[in-house]
Design a protein around this motif. Structure first.
Motif, PDB file in Angstrom:
ATOM      1  N   GLY A  15       0.767  -1.621  -0.148  1.00  0.00           N
ATOM      2  CA  GLY A  15       0.016   0.103   0.183  1.00  0.00           C
ATOM      3  C   GLY A  15       0.693   1.330  -0.253  1.00  0.00           C
ATOM      4  O   GLY A  15       0.460   2.414  -0.721  1.00  0.00           O
ATOM      5  N   ARG A  16       1.901   1.017   0.583  1.00  0.00           N
ATOM      6  CA  ARG A  16       2.728   2.451   0.594  1.00  0.00           C
ATOM      7  C   ARG A  16       3.737   2.311  -0.354  1.00  0.00           C
ATOM      8  O   ARG A  16       4.054   3.603  -1.009  1.00  0.00           O
ATOM      9  CB  ARG A  16       4.149   1.917   1.964  1.00  0.00           C
ATOM     10  N   ILE A  17       3.926   1.356  -1.270  1.00  0.00           N
ATOM     11  CA  ILE A  17       4.656   1.438  -2.549  1.00  0.00           C
ATOM     12  C   ILE A  17       3.672   2.453  -3.123  1.00  0.00           C
ATOM     13  O   ILE A  17       3.993   3.252  -4.169  1.00  0.00           O
ATOM     14  CB  ILE A  17       5.247  -0.022  -3.043  1.00  0.00           C
ATOM     15  N   MET A  18       2.207   1.592  -3.695  1.00  0.00           N
ATOM     16  CA  MET A  18       1.245   1.954  -4.511  1.00  0.00           C
ATOM     17  C   MET A  18       1.441   4.212  -3.679  1.00  0.00           C
ATOM     18  O   MET A  18       1.049   4.493  -4.977  1.00  0.00           O
ATOM     19  CB  MET A  18       0.163   1.267  -4.070  1.00  0.00           C
ATOM     20  N   LYS A  19       0.722   3.675  -2.599  1.00  0.00           N
ATOM     21  CA  LYS A  19       0.851   4.823  -2.156  1.00  0.00           C
ATOM     22  C   LYS A  19       1.441   6.878  -2.637  1.00  0.00           C
ATOM     23  O   LYS A  19       1.063   7.572  -3.111  1.00  0.00           O
ATOM     24  CB  LYS A  19       0.345   5.798  -0.890  1.00  0.00           C
ATOM     25  N   ARG A  20       2.467   6.317  -3.361  1.00  0.00           N
ATOM     26  CA  ARG A  20       3.899   6.848  -3.512  1.00  0.00           C
ATOM     27  C   ARG A  20       4.119   7.365  -5.486  1.00  0.00           C
ATOM     28  O   ARG A  20       3.504   8.282  -5.781  1.00  0.00           O
ATOM     29  CB  ARG A  20       5.494   6.599  -3.877  1.00  0.00           C
ATOM     30  N   ILE A  21       2.390   6.801  -6.017  1.00  0.00           N
ATOM     31  CA  ILE A  21       2.725   6.756  -7.591  1.00  0.00           C
ATOM     32  C   ILE A  21       1.371   7.697  -7.342  1.00  0.00           C
ATOM     33  O   ILE A  21       1.115   8.076  -8.588  1.00  0.00           O
ATOM     34  CB  ILE A  21       2.575   5.378  -7.926  1.00  0.00           C
ATOM     35  N   ILE A  22       0.283   7.589  -6.375  1.00  0.00           N
ATOM     36  CA  ILE A  22      -0.953   8.207  -7.204  1.00  0.00           C
ATOM     37  C   ILE A  22      -1.343   9.981  -5.874  1.00  0.00           C
ATOM     38  O   ILE A  22      -0.060  10.376  -5.568  1.00  0.00           O
ATOM     39  CB  ILE A  22      -2.076   7.258  -6.022  1.00  0.00           C
ATOM     40  N   PRO A  23      -1.644  10.533  -7.684  1.00  0.00           N
ATOM     41  CA  PRO A  23      -2.285  11.683  -6.888  1.00  0.00           C
ATOM     42  C   PRO A  23      -2.527  12.022  -5.660  1.00  0.00           C
ATOM     43  O   PRO A  23      -3.053  11.797  -4.645  1.00  0.00           O
ATOM     44  CB  PRO A  23      -3.018  12.935  -7.630  1.00  0.00           C
ATOM     45  N   PRO A  24      -1.883  13.031  -4.577  1.00  0.00           N
ATOM     46  CA  PRO A  24      -2.060  13.379  -3.360  1.00  0.00           C
ATOM     47  C   PRO A  24      -3.980  13.505  -3.279  1.00  0.00           C
ATOM     48  O   PRO A  24      -4.117  13.916  -3.812  1.00  0.00           O
ATOM     49  CB  PRO A  24      -1.197  14.795  -3.059  1.00  0.00           C
ATOM     50  N   GLY A  25      -3.825  13.134  -2.145  1.00  0.00           N
ATOM     51  CA  GLY A  25      -5.218  12.362  -1.393  1.00  0.00           C
ATOM     52  C   GLY A  25      -6.235  11.135  -2.362  1.00  0.00           C
ATOM     53  O   GLY A  25      -7.333  11.900  -1.244  1.00  0.00           O
ATOM     54  N   ALA A  26      -5.500  10.745  -3.051  1.00  0.00           N
ATOM     55  CA  ALA A  26      -6.233   9.531  -3.677  1.00  0.00           C
ATOM     56  C   ALA A  26      -5.936   8.779  -3.537  1.00  0.00           C
ATOM     57  O   ALA A  26      -5.525   8.617  -1.930  1.00  0.00           O
ATOM     58  CB  ALA A  26      -5.686   9.406  -5.066  1.00  0.00           C
ATOM     59  N   LYS A  27      -6.855   7.553  -3.230  1.00  0.00           N
ATOM     60  CA  LYS A  27      -7.188   6.351  -1.886  1.00  0.00           C
ATOM     61  C   LYS A  27      -7.010   5.357  -3.083  1.00  0.00           C
ATOM     62  O   LYS A  27      -7.661   5.130  -3.919  1.00  0.00           O
ATOM     63  CB  LYS A  27      -8.578   6.460  -1.220  1.00  0.00           C
ATOM     64  N   ILE A  28      -6.595   3.950  -3.003  1.00  0.00           N
ATOM     65  CA  ILE A  28      -6.453   2.479  -2.796  1.00  0.00           C
ATOM     66  C   ILE A  28      -7.234   1.945  -1.953  1.00  0.00           C
ATOM     67  O   ILE A  28      -7.403   2.025  -1.100  1.00  0.00           O
ATOM     68  CB  ILE A  28      -5.346   2.433  -2.573  1.00  0.00           C
ATOM     69  N   SER A  29      -8.464   1.218  -2.317  1.00  0.00           N
ATOM     70  CA  SER A  29      -9.181   0.458  -2.302  1.00  0.00           C
ATOM     71  C   SER A  29      -8.292  -0.571  -1.578  1.00  0.00           C
ATOM     72  O   SER A  29      -7.505  -1.060  -1.846  1.00  0.00           O
ATOM     73  CB  SER A  29     -10.158  -0.194  -2.906  1.00  0.00           C
ATOM     74  N   LYS A  30      -8.790  -1.254  -0.462  1.00  0.00           N
ATOM     75  CA  LYS A  30      -8.812  -2.727   0.150  1.00  0.00           C
ATOM     76  C   LYS A  30      -8.325  -4.016  -0.926  1.00  0.00           C
ATOM     77  O   LYS A  30      -7.676  -4.720  -1.029  1.00  0.00           O
ATOM     78  CB  LYS A  30      -8.800  -2.975   1.533  1.00  0.00           C
ATOM     79  N   GLU A  31      -8.658  -3.994  -1.959  1.00  0.00           N
ATOM     80  CA  GLU A  31      -8.968  -4.776  -3.063  1.00  0.00           C
ATOM     81  C   GLU A  31      -8.104  -5.131  -4.169  1.00  0.00           C
ATOM     82  O   GLU A  31      -7.513  -5.551  -4.419  1.00  0.00           O
ATOM     83  CB  GLU A  31     -10.485  -5.025  -4.288  1.00  0.00           C
ATOM     84  N   ALA A  32      -8.053  -3.267  -4.764  1.00  0.00           N
ATOM     85  CA  ALA A  32      -6.996  -2.942  -5.296  1.00  0.00           C
ATOM     86  C   ALA A  32      -5.553  -3.598  -4.258  1.00  0.00           C
ATOM     87  O   ALA A  32      -3.870  -4.216  -4.946  1.00  0.00           O
ATOM     88  CB  ALA A  32      -6.796  -1.719  -5.491  1.00  0.00           C
ATOM     89  N   LYS A  33      -5.815  -3.256  -3.454  1.00  0.00           N
ATOM     90  CA  LYS A  33      -4.048  -3.944  -2.860  1.00  0.00           C
ATOM     91  C   LYS A  33      -3.979  -5.088  -2.235  1.00  0.00           C
ATOM     92  O   LYS A  33      -2.331  -5.664  -2.309  1.00  0.00           O
ATOM     93  CB  LYS A  33      -4.311  -2.755  -0.870  1.00  0.00           C
ATOM     94  N   GLU A  34      -4.805  -5.433  -2.308  1.00  0.00           N
ATOM     95  CA  GLU A  34      -4.728  -6.752  -1.901  1.00  0.00           C
ATOM     96  C   GLU A  34      -4.547  -7.884  -3.233  1.00  0.00           C
ATOM     97  O   GLU A  34      -3.987  -8.308  -2.750  1.00  0.00           O
ATOM     98  CB  GLU A  34      -6.266  -7.218  -1.604  1.00  0.00           C
ATOM     99  N   THR A  35      -5.534  -7.154  -4.949  1.00  0.00           N
ATOM    100  CA  THR A  35      -5.129  -7.785  -6.135  1.00  0.00           C
ATOM    101  C   THR A  35      -3.403  -8.078  -6.393  1.00  0.00           C
ATOM    102  O   THR A  35      -2.484  -8.541  -6.726  1.00  0.00           O
ATOM    103  CB  THR A  35      -5.684  -7.038  -6.521  1.00  0.00           C
ATOM    104  N   MET A  36      -2.873  -6.166  -5.967  1.00  0.00           N
ATOM    105  CA  MET A  36      -2.076  -5.629  -5.671  1.00  0.00           C
ATOM    106  C   MET A  36      -0.388  -7.034  -5.665  1.00  0.00           C
ATOM    107  O   MET A  36       0.287  -7.070  -5.953  1.00  0.00           O
ATOM    108  CB  MET A  36      -0.939  -4.200  -5.958  1.00  0.00           C
ATOM    109  N   GLN A  37      -0.996  -6.951  -4.095  1.00  0.00           N
ATOM    110  CA  GLN A  37      -0.217  -7.549  -3.546  1.00  0.00           C
ATOM    111  C   GLN A  37      -0.013  -9.014  -4.164  1.00  0.00           C
ATOM    112  O   GLN A  37       1.121  -9.721  -3.666  1.00  0.00           O
ATOM    113  CB  GLN A  37      -0.944  -7.978  -1.624  1.00  0.00           C
ATOM    114  N   GLU A  38      -0.854 -10.087  -4.394  1.00  0.00           N
ATOM    115  CA  GLU A  38      -1.046 -10.686  -4.958  1.00  0.00           C
ATOM    116  C   GLU A  38       0.151 -11.309  -5.963  1.00  0.00           C
ATOM    117  O   GLU A  38       0.783 -11.966  -6.430  1.00  0.00           O
ATOM    118  CB  GLU A  38      -2.471 -11.826  -5.144  1.00  0.00           C
TER     119      GLU A  38
END
Length: 107
Positions: A15-38
């Motif tokens: 999630g921290r790695i993904m957060k670095r890439i997206i625009p400030p204030g944007a959110k990442i869903s739990k499903e997106a984090k879990e998908t990327m994790q896998e």
């Protein structure tokens, strides 16, 4: 951790790695984090298995950075291999050179 999650990278790190890439204030869903994790965990296993196979064929027990770069190229990820090799060489250049330790010789 359950048995199925033992091979996965920690979701907080992903999630921290993904957060670095997206625009400030944007959110990442739990499903997106879990998908990327896998996905990233599977990718790491895939590349490491290829590198490990090379080591086994060469009767070596330790997988090193060069083996990972070779595996990336072997699997068709040349762009990643080139970048990884650049960072590997930079890392090697910044490491202090080990000083040889004197051996105890009896006379």
């Amino acid at each position: 951790m359950t048995d199925g999650n033992e091979r996965l990278l920690p979701i907080a790190n992903v999630g921290r790695i993904m957060k670095r890439i997206i625009p400030p204030g944007a959110k990442i869903s739990k499903e997106a984090k879990e998908t990327m994790q896998e996905c990233v965990s599977e990718f790491i296993c895939f590349v490491t298995a290829e590198a490990s196979d090379r080591c086994l064929k060469e009767n070596r027990k330790t997988v090193n950075g060069d083996d990972i770069c070779w595996a990336l190229t072997s699997l068709g990820f040349d762009n990643y291999s080139d970048t990884m090799l650049t960072f590997l060489n930079r890392w090697r250049d910044t490491r202090p050179t080990p000083t040889p330790t004197p051996t105890n010789k009896t006379t």
